[in-house]
Structures are given as C-alpha cells and as structure tokens.
Design a protein around this motif. Structure first.
Motif, PDB file in Angstrom:
ATOM      1  N   ARG A   1       0.860  -1.187   0.000  1.00 46.64           N
ATOM      2  CA  ARG A   1       0.000   0.000   0.000  1.00 46.64           C
ATOM      3  C   ARG A   1       0.889   1.226   0.000  1.00 46.64           C
ATOM      4  O   ARG A   1       1.828   1.330   0.791  1.00 46.64           O
ATOM      5  CB  ARG A   1      -0.917   0.008   1.213  1.00 46.64           C
ATOM      6  CG  ARG A   1      -1.833   1.214   1.281  1.00 46.64           C
ATOM      7  CD  ARG A   1      -2.870   1.111   2.388  1.00 46.64           C
ATOM      8  NE  ARG A   1      -2.513   0.235   3.474  1.00 46.64           N
ATOM      9  CZ  ARG A   1      -2.539   0.590   4.762  1.00 46.64           C
ATOM     10  NH1 ARG A   1      -2.892   1.807   5.129  1.00 46.64           N
ATOM     11  NH2 ARG A   1      -2.206  -0.283   5.703  1.00 46.64           N
ATOM     12  N   ILE A   2       0.592   2.144  -0.882  1.00 45.41           N
ATOM     13  CA  ILE A   2       1.261   3.439  -0.908  1.00 45.41           C
ATOM     14  C   ILE A   2       0.174   4.492  -0.824  1.00 45.41           C
ATOM     15  O   ILE A   2      -0.780   4.471  -1.602  1.00 45.41           O
ATOM     16  CB  ILE A   2       2.099   3.628  -2.197  1.00 45.41           C
ATOM     17  CG1 ILE A   2       3.186   2.557  -2.281  1.00 45.41           C
ATOM     18  CG2 ILE A   2       2.718   5.029  -2.232  1.00 45.41           C
ATOM     19  CD1 ILE A   2       3.985   2.569  -3.576  1.00 45.41           C
TER      20      ILE A   2
ATOM     21  N   VAL B   1      -0.680  -0.750 -13.700  1.00 46.85           N
ATOM     22  CA  VAL B   1      -0.513   0.647 -13.314  1.00 46.85           C
ATOM     23  C   VAL B   1      -0.085   1.428 -14.550  1.00 46.85           C
ATOM     24  O   VAL B   1       0.879   1.055 -15.229  1.00 46.85           O
ATOM     25  CB  VAL B   1       0.554   0.803 -12.201  1.00 46.85           C
ATOM     26  CG1 VAL B   1       0.684   2.247 -11.779  1.00 46.85           C
ATOM     27  CG2 VAL B   1       0.210  -0.067 -10.999  1.00 46.85           C
ATOM     28  N   PHE B   2      -0.796   2.508 -14.831  1.00 46.22           N
ATOM     29  CA  PHE B   2      -0.475   3.385 -15.955  1.00 46.22           C
ATOM     30  C   PHE B   2      -0.110   4.747 -15.404  1.00 46.22           C
ATOM     31  O   PHE B   2      -0.709   5.221 -14.436  1.00 46.22           O
ATOM     32  CB  PHE B   2      -1.672   3.502 -16.908  1.00 46.22           C
ATOM     33  CG  PHE B   2      -2.045   2.190 -17.533  1.00 46.22           C
ATOM     34  CD1 PHE B   2      -1.418   1.764 -18.684  1.00 46.22           C
ATOM     35  CD2 PHE B   2      -3.014   1.383 -16.960  1.00 46.22           C
ATOM     36  CE1 PHE B   2      -1.745   0.547 -19.254  1.00 46.22           C
ATOM     37  CE2 PHE B   2      -3.349   0.172 -17.517  1.00 46.22           C
ATOM     38  CZ  PHE B   2      -2.712  -0.250 -18.671  1.00 46.22           C
ATOM     39  N   PHE B   3       0.859   5.377 -16.036  1.00 43.29           N
ATOM     40  CA  PHE B   3       1.347   6.666 -15.562  1.00 43.29           C
ATOM     41  C   PHE B   3       1.224   7.717 -16.657  1.00 43.29           C
ATOM     42  O   PHE B   3       1.343   7.410 -17.840  1.00 43.29           O
ATOM     43  CB  PHE B   3       2.822   6.552 -15.147  1.00 43.29           C
ATOM     44  CG  PHE B   3       3.044   5.656 -13.973  1.00 43.29           C
ATOM     45  CD1 PHE B   3       2.912   6.139 -12.687  1.00 43.29           C
ATOM     46  CD2 PHE B   3       3.367   4.318 -14.146  1.00 43.29           C
ATOM     47  CE1 PHE B   3       3.103   5.317 -11.588  1.00 43.29           C
ATOM     48  CE2 PHE B   3       3.564   3.484 -13.066  1.00 43.29           C
ATOM     49  CZ  PHE B   3       3.431   3.990 -11.777  1.00 43.29           C
TER      50      PHE B   3
ATOM     51  N   ASN C   1      10.290   6.191 -11.083  1.00 40.23           N
ATOM     52  CA  ASN C   1      10.415   6.434  -9.639  1.00 40.23           C
ATOM     53  C   ASN C   1       9.801   5.299  -8.827  1.00 40.23           C
ATOM     54  O   ASN C   1      10.369   4.885  -7.810  1.00 40.23           O
ATOM     55  CB  ASN C   1       9.760   7.760  -9.251  1.00 40.23           C
ATOM     56  CG  ASN C   1      10.578   8.955  -9.661  1.00 40.23           C
ATOM     57  OD1 ASN C   1      11.801   8.879  -9.772  1.00 40.23           O
ATOM     58  ND2 ASN C   1       9.915  10.063  -9.900  1.00 40.23           N
ATOM     59  N   LEU C   2       8.645   4.798  -9.268  1.00 39.40           N
ATOM     60  CA  LEU C   2       8.015   3.686  -8.551  1.00 39.40           C
ATOM     61  C   LEU C   2       8.903   2.448  -8.599  1.00 39.40           C
ATOM     62  O   LEU C   2       9.097   1.775  -7.589  1.00 39.40           O
ATOM     63  CB  LEU C   2       6.630   3.379  -9.123  1.00 39.40           C
ATOM     64  CG  LEU C   2       5.917   2.184  -8.482  1.00 39.40           C
ATOM     65  CD1 LEU C   2       5.684   2.417  -6.990  1.00 39.40           C
ATOM     66  CD2 LEU C   2       4.609   1.893  -9.200  1.00 39.40           C
TER      67      LEU C   2
ATOM     68  N   ASP D   1      16.036   1.663  -4.359  1.00 42.56           N
ATOM     69  CA  ASP D   1      17.025   2.620  -4.838  1.00 42.56           C
ATOM     70  C   ASP D   1      16.647   4.077  -4.582  1.00 42.56           C
ATOM     71  O   ASP D   1      17.490   4.958  -4.728  1.00 42.56           O
ATOM     72  CB  ASP D   1      17.262   2.439  -6.345  1.00 42.56           C
ATOM     73  CG  ASP D   1      17.883   1.090  -6.668  1.00 42.56           C
ATOM     74  OD1 ASP D   1      18.575   0.540  -5.793  1.00 42.56           O
ATOM     75  OD2 ASP D   1      17.663   0.587  -7.785  1.00 42.56           O
ATOM     76  N   ALA D   2      15.388   4.331  -4.246  1.00 41.77           N
ATOM     77  CA  ALA D   2      14.949   5.711  -4.005  1.00 41.77           C
ATOM     78  C   ALA D   2      13.808   5.697  -3.000  1.00 41.77           C
ATOM     79  O   ALA D   2      12.932   4.836  -3.064  1.00 41.77           O
ATOM     80  CB  ALA D   2      14.483   6.354  -5.315  1.00 41.77           C
ATOM     81  N   PRO D   3      13.815   6.631  -2.061  1.00 43.42           N
ATOM     82  CA  PRO D   3      12.723   6.693  -1.084  1.00 43.42           C
ATOM     83  C   PRO D   3      11.584   7.584  -1.584  1.00 43.42           C
ATOM     84  O   PRO D   3      11.727   8.307  -2.569  1.00 43.42           O
ATOM     85  CB  PRO D   3      13.408   7.353   0.122  1.00 43.42           C
ATOM     86  CG  PRO D   3      14.394   8.288  -0.516  1.00 43.42           C
ATOM     87  CD  PRO D   3      14.882   7.570  -1.760  1.00 43.42           C
ATOM     88  N   LEU D   4      10.464   7.505  -0.911  1.00 44.81           N
ATOM     89  CA  LEU D   4       9.406   8.489  -1.121  1.00 44.81           C
ATOM     90  C   LEU D   4       9.866   9.799  -0.485  1.00 44.81           C
ATOM     91  O   LEU D   4      10.479   9.790   0.578  1.00 44.81           O
ATOM     92  CB  LEU D   4       8.108   8.051  -0.435  1.00 44.81           C
ATOM     93  CG  LEU D   4       7.351   6.878  -1.022  1.00 44.81           C
ATOM     94  CD1 LEU D   4       6.181   6.497  -0.118  1.00 44.81           C
ATOM     95  CD2 LEU D   4       6.858   7.188  -2.417  1.00 44.81           C
TER      96      LEU D   4
END
Length: 183
Positions: A6-7, A35-37, A45-46, A53-56
């Motif tokens: 869950r985000i 999922v479509f962006f 990023n997701l 490799d990257a945080p929120l």
C-alpha cells in the motif's frame, strides 16, 4: 485477503521537476494490478522505490500491513522484471535462479538442477537447463525471472513494460505461468 503493498499519497522528488503528484496504490495477495502513468518519470520512480534505490519524499508505504521506514527492506519482498533483465550471461540457468540464496561454498549444482526442474515442472515451463543464458528468448528470460521470484520467495513481482519486448504470442505463452503464480 492479505494486503501485500500500500502506498498512500506517495510523492517523489524529481531534480528539476519538483515533487510529483501523489500516488495511491493498493495490492492484495493473489491480485494482478496494472498501473499506468502520465509521466515516464513516475513509473521509473516507482520501480526505483520498489527496488530500494529511491525513497518516497512524502507519503506512507506499507508492506504486508507494516509501515516501511527503511527503503532497504523493500527489495527483500519485491522482484522487478524488465527488459534489461537480471540474468547473468556467465552463469548457468540454474545458477541464475539460485545463486542469491546460499553462499557459493554450499552451491551444489546437481541439487539445484533437480530443484529447478521440479519448479519448472510445477509451473509447466519447458527450457533446456543446459542452454546458455545469452541464447534465451525474451519469453524464456521472463519465465526464468518469474521462477527465480518463486524460488526466492518474493511476494510481489513487478513486470515492467513487458509488452514492449514480448510479442502477443509470447505474452499469451507467459500468461499461464503468471496466473499459476497468482494462486
């Protein structure tokens, strides 16, 4: 159903672009989620987030209903499969599937070949284990990556852009494996 991921209002800092809009995502066990962006940066990023490799930069993320505070806990649960793949050409098919599980000093190829053959039989995957990795088709590479996810007990598998490098026929051939993994 059990919650896998869950985000809530997830935002990413993009250099030169500022914060991107909030991402809400909810994945339950046994579900397949597309999922479509609007922007390629959001997708990248997701994927970086799910690989650790990257945080929120803002928002909350939960894995198996537990709040994630450390981005390094994410890759232990998630397996990302994309066009560039993670298979190593210099290793055998079997070594690619199992090398991350045990230290090399305990690696007995015969035992793992049997385990992989059993896994392939269970999921109806037909690949000659003696073939070199660099000679595998895109479909076979995806199938092995999926089996690797099963062998590594990954609970979340991300297939990134597979429609861009698999033909419609290959997609149809991979679907039964994905459905079987879905449980």
């Amino acid at each position: 159903k059990t919650e896998r991921l869950r985000i809530e209002n997830g935002q990413f800092e993009q250099s030169g672009l500022g914060e991107r809009s909030g991402l809400y995502l909810h994945l339950m066990a046994g579900e397949i989620l597309g999922v479509f962006f609007d922007h390629i940066h959001d997708k990248e990023n997701l994927i970086q987030l799910l690989q650790g490799d990257a945080p929120l930069s803002y928002g909350r993320m939960y894995l198996h209903e537990h709040f994630v505070m450390d981005k390094h806990t994410i890759p232990a649960q998630v397996h990302v499969i994309n066009k560039k793949g993670a298979l190593i050409n210099s290793l055998s098919i079997c070594e690619n599937v199992y090398y991350a599980q045990l230290p090399p000093s305990f690696f007995s190829i015969g035992i793992y070949e049997e385990m992989l053959q059993d896994l392939m039989d269970q999921y109806n995957v037909q690949i000659n284990l003696r073939r070199p990795v660099k000679g595998l088709s895109h479909r076979e590479t995806i199938e092995l990556e999926l089996l690797k996810a099963v062998a590594m007990k990954k609970r979340i598998v991300v297939l990134a852009d597979i429609t861009s490098f698999l033909s419609p026929t290959e997609l149809n051939q991979v679907q039964p494996l994905i459905r079987k993994m879905q449980g």
